[in-house]
Design a protein around this motif. Sequence first.
Motif, mmCIF file in Angstrom:
data_model
loop_
_atom_site.group_PDB
_atom_site.id
_atom_site.type_symbol
_atom_site.label_atom_id
_atom_site.label_comp_id
_atom_site.label_asym_id
_atom_site.label_seq_id
_atom_site.Cartn_x
_atom_site.Cartn_y
_atom_site.Cartn_z
ATOM 1 N N GLN A 254 7.825 4.003 15.651
ATOM 2 C CA GLN A 254 6.419 3.965 15.257
ATOM 3 C C GLN A 254 5.761 5.334 15.431
ATOM 4 O OE1 GLN A 254 2.494 1.115 16.168
ATOM 5 N NE2 GLN A 254 4.445 0.654 17.118
ATOM 6 N N VAL A 255 6.115 6.017 16.508
ATOM 7 C CA VAL A 255 5.608 7.376 16.707
ATOM 8 C C VAL A 255 6.054 8.272 15.561
ATOM 9 C CG1 VAL A 255 5.699 9.422 18.173
ATOM 10 C CG2 VAL A 255 5.499 7.161 19.214
ATOM 11 N N GLU A 256 7.315 8.147 15.151
ATOM 12 C CA GLU A 256 7.834 8.972 14.064
ATOM 13 C C GLU A 256 7.148 8.633 12.743
ATOM 14 O OE1 GLU A 256 9.795 11.551 14.435
ATOM 15 O OE2 GLU A 256 9.638 11.127 16.591
ATOM 16 N N TYR A 257 6.856 7.346 12.543
ATOM 17 C CA TYR A 257 6.151 6.933 11.327
ATOM 18 C C TYR A 257 4.782 7.605 11.263
ATOM 19 C CZ TYR A 257 3.536 3.847 8.157
ATOM 20 O OH TYR A 257 2.750 3.345 7.154
ATOM 21 N N PHE A 258 4.042 7.568 12.365
ATOM 22 C CA PHE A 258 2.708 8.161 12.353
ATOM 23 C C PHE A 258 2.765 9.689 12.387
ATOM 24 C CE2 PHE A 258 1.486 3.905 14.172
ATOM 25 C CZ PHE A 258 0.782 3.509 13.046
ATOM 26 N N ARG A 259 3.844 10.245 12.888
ATOM 27 C CA ARG A 259 4.005 11.699 12.811
ATOM 28 C C ARG A 259 4.141 12.126 11.347
ATOM 29 N NH1 ARG A 259 6.171 14.988 16.831
ATOM 30 N NH2 ARG A 259 7.287 13.232 17.756
ATOM 31 N N GLU A 260 4.866 11.306 10.574
ATOM 32 C CA GLU A 260 4.987 11.585 9.139
ATOM 33 C C GLU A 260 3.638 11.420 8.449
ATOM 34 O OE1 GLU A 260 7.418 10.048 5.159
ATOM 35 O OE2 GLU A 260 7.835 9.163 7.127
ATOM 36 N N VAL A 261 2.890 10.397 8.843
ATOM 37 C CA VAL A 261 1.558 10.196 8.272
ATOM 38 C C VAL A 261 0.686 11.416 8.539
ATOM 39 C CG1 VAL A 261 -0.564 8.843 8.448
ATOM 40 C CG2 VAL A 261 1.657 7.683 8.419
ATOM 41 N N ALA A 262 0.745 11.956 9.754
ATOM 42 C CA ALA A 262 -0.090 13.092 10.137
ATOM 43 C C ALA A 262 0.202 14.322 9.285
ATOM 44 C CB ALA A 262 0.104 13.415 11.609
ATOM 45 N N GLN A 263 1.423 14.400 8.762
ATOM 46 C CA GLN A 263 1.759 15.547 7.916
ATOM 47 C C GLN A 263 1.010 15.524 6.589
ATOM 48 O OE1 GLN A 263 6.028 15.497 7.540
ATOM 49 N NE2 GLN A 263 6.373 16.088 9.693
ATOM 50 N N HIS A 264 0.521 14.348 6.205
ATOM 51 C CA HIS A 264 -0.245 14.222 4.959
ATOM 52 C C HIS A 264 -1.737 14.446 5.185
ATOM 53 C CE1 HIS A 264 3.128 12.535 2.568
ATOM 54 N NE2 HIS A 264 3.486 11.967 3.718
ATOM 55 N N MET A 265 -2.136 14.651 6.422
ATOM 56 C CA MET A 265 -3.549 14.826 6.737
ATOM 57 C C MET A 265 -3.930 16.293 6.684
ATOM 58 S SD MET A 265 -4.066 12.255 9.990
ATOM 59 C CE MET A 265 -3.707 10.506 9.880
ATOM 60 N N GLY A 266 -5.149 16.536 6.222
ATOM 61 C CA GLY A 266 -5.671 17.887 6.218
ATOM 62 C C GLY A 266 -6.338 18.221 7.540
ATOM 63 N N PRO A 267 -6.656 19.471 7.757
ATOM 64 C CA PRO A 267 -7.261 19.870 9.038
ATOM 65 C C PRO A 267 -8.640 19.253 9.277
ATOM 66 C CG PRO A 267 -7.300 21.679 7.449
ATOM 67 C CD PRO A 267 -6.441 20.619 6.857
ATOM 68 N N ASP A 268 -9.327 18.890 8.197
ATOM 69 C CA ASP A 268 -10.664 18.318 8.350
ATOM 70 C C ASP A 268 -10.680 16.799 8.205
ATOM 71 O OD1 ASP A 268 -11.780 20.877 8.667
ATOM 72 O OD2 ASP A 268 -11.924 21.140 6.489
ATOM 73 N N ASP A 269 -9.520 16.191 8.079
ATOM 74 C CA ASP A 269 -9.465 14.739 7.943
ATOM 75 C C ASP A 269 -9.851 14.066 9.262
ATOM 76 O OD1 ASP A 269 -8.624 15.280 5.441
ATOM 77 O OD2 ASP A 269 -6.706 14.248 5.572
ATOM 78 N N ARG A 270 -10.400 12.882 9.132
ATOM 79 C CA ARG A 270 -10.845 12.129 10.310
ATOM 80 C C ARG A 270 -10.185 10.759 10.325
ATOM 81 N NH1 ARG A 270 -16.984 13.087 8.884
ATOM 82 N NH2 ARG A 270 -15.968 13.070 6.846
ATOM 83 N N VAL A 271 -10.001 10.232 11.539
ATOM 84 C CA VAL A 271 -9.170 9.039 11.733
ATOM 85 C C VAL A 271 -9.970 7.948 12.436
ATOM 86 C CG1 VAL A 271 -7.144 8.108 12.921
ATOM 87 C CG2 VAL A 271 -7.010 10.329 11.762
ATOM 88 N N ILE A 272 -9.788 6.716 11.965
ATOM 89 C CA ILE A 272 -10.218 5.511 12.670
ATOM 90 C C ILE A 272 -8.951 4.900 13.266
ATOM 91 C CG2 ILE A 272 -11.328 3.256 12.468
ATOM 92 C CD1 ILE A 272 -12.522 4.342 9.773
ATOM 93 N N LEU A 273 -8.832 4.880 14.576
ATOM 94 C CA LEU A 273 -7.620 4.388 15.231
ATOM 95 C C LEU A 273 -7.862 2.977 15.739
ATOM 96 C CD1 LEU A 273 -4.747 4.852 16.265
ATOM 97 C CD2 LEU A 273 -5.739 5.780 18.367
ATOM 98 N N CYS A 274 -7.049 2.030 15.262
ATOM 99 C CA CYS A 274 -7.168 0.627 15.654
ATOM 100 C C CYS A 274 -6.018 0.251 16.578
ATOM 101 C CB CYS A 274 -7.140 -0.277 14.425
ATOM 102 S SG CYS A 274 -8.473 0.009 13.248
ATOM 103 N N ASN A 275 -6.336 -0.069 17.811
ATOM 104 C CA ASN A 275 -5.370 -0.587 18.772
ATOM 105 C C ASN A 275 -5.726 -2.027 19.106
ATOM 106 O OD1 ASN A 275 -4.068 1.933 18.965
ATOM 107 N ND2 ASN A 275 -5.484 2.607 20.550
#
Length: 611
Positions: A254-275
């Motif tokens: 799961q960490v690796e999946y989200f690491r790949e997701v982060a590569q598609h994000m720009g420096p100014d992108d913002r995240v809503i994190l749902c736990n």
Amino acid sequence: MAGERNGATARQEQPEQPPAAVERPYAVSPREGLPISDSGMATNPHRHAGMVRWLHPAQLLRTGLDALVAAVFGARADHRLIEAVVRPQAPYFDYSQETLPEGDFWLDYVADTGDGWDSTYTVARLLALPELKLPVRGISRSEPHATKRGRVLVFGGDGVYPGASREAYEERLVQPYEAAMRRSQAPNPDLFVIPGNHDWYDGLSAFMRLFCANRWIAGRRTRQSRSYFALKLPKNWWLIGTDVQLNSDIDVPQVEYFREVAQHMGPDDRVILCNAEPAWIMAAAARRKGSYLENNLEYLQEKVLGRRISVFLAGDLHHYRRHEDAAGRQKITAGGGGAFLHPTHAPAAHVLRDGYRLQKSFPDERTSRKLARKNLLLIRYSPLFGLMTGALYLLLALAAYAEVGSLGLSQLPQVVMAVANSMVSRPWTMVLGLATIGGLIGLADSHFGRWRALAGTLHGLGHILAAFFTAWGGTYLTVSGLGICPELTADGLHCTAGWAHLAGKFLLSSGFTFLGGFLVGPFVMGLYLWLSVNFFGAHSNEAFISLALPDWKNFLRLHIGQDGHLTVYPVGIERVPRKWKETHAGPYAPAYEPDDPKATPPVLIEPPIRV
């Protein structure tokens, strides 16, 4: 309800016809079929389930076994490791171009659903209405805020109670939501779900069959194939949904999946994190210092996503609490989708470890403390819990039985001496008494800290003392009140009036003792829970599962505007309806409308939060 009139009007204008075909940004699976309600899968569509009674003896046993099995086998049979191999999933689901003609985007978030029908359907119905106009609670002259149904609905964990199974999902989650909206007009909204600990009680099997099979549920299509996901939203916003399983952690794939997701994000992108869990509140209440995560989830937050996270969302605690830091970042607990209410005054979390400060609670802490007093009438909310205390008091009475039926209150010292002599002559009496105290020490909340043993001991002594007076009163009523076996033979083993009096004394005194334990035991437990939660901040879960309160529900409506700002609309319902009337409105509109004058309309818990 005034806040729903506009939505009702819009609903009436919709023609009841199948939605037109629309081009979707993903491939249609050949496995898709009818909605669950149309496929014959619903087990009992006309039964409206009540709130789970957690202190029912059978429910306590089932919950304990579920928790034990999940704790023993959950970490050793992690379904997430399997799904990472056999269930491929795109790095993210792209909604970045799916804005309304006005250029904005709406998304709904609800957590801790699937309990009683009234509370679950109340929230499901509001989520199904095309539009809600909502005034701000406590501000009488404010203009209502117009909100629209989300293009995406996110379930934030614990989709069903008391534990996951196909039948429980269908009865407590699917049926209320499909009664609210079985079908939808194009463009059809989508549904994404993250699991909580209750979803994991069957190893996530029912969750995967229901939410990860690309099917229709309540007019919404599920798209995920794993228990975690990423959504790319308009205006450089992202929503990340994690699966923390039972150990409040995420696995390495799961960490690796989200690491790949982060590569598609720009420096100014913002995240809503749902736990699924608000770790920040647990950390504020914990006595142990240091990092509150210390695991892969912390690594994801700090190293992979970092300062991009602008909003943290979580359920698990069934109330609304919002914390904000100096930079305007938000940590919102919104677990009001249908499950029983949790207190907002315990565990206390006015200032979090990372500097976030409490801004709003729903209900407020004063009301929360007032609601906790309902535990003094615990038997009203959990009537069958008295079966357990009645049995316990009877066992304690039989273990320390003494002939005290002819002794009144003025002879208390003689009664105490007689019972003490009986206990000395029967060592197993002491064993049972110590086992009672030891068991209640073990059940005492860790929030008592070093006073945990003392709290459990006092609780145990309270029950033993109550059993003493209950048994004495039952025996006195039988012998002195009803005149059954008033005199014994010289050996003290038989009644002079014969064996019928002896049997009658045993049965009646035992019955009175059990009845007293049935009535008094819940009061002793309720008193302990009330004192614990209101004065020591302990047993916040147990003090409210005992009440199973269906009110004070909430969900979040999120709006991304043309300017890229995110606005959070926290919707609250103080009292859910208990009575309903059928609408016969067809599959595109709610099947029931409130018919309860005591119910309160939906409102905004606080003014919209602009991020």
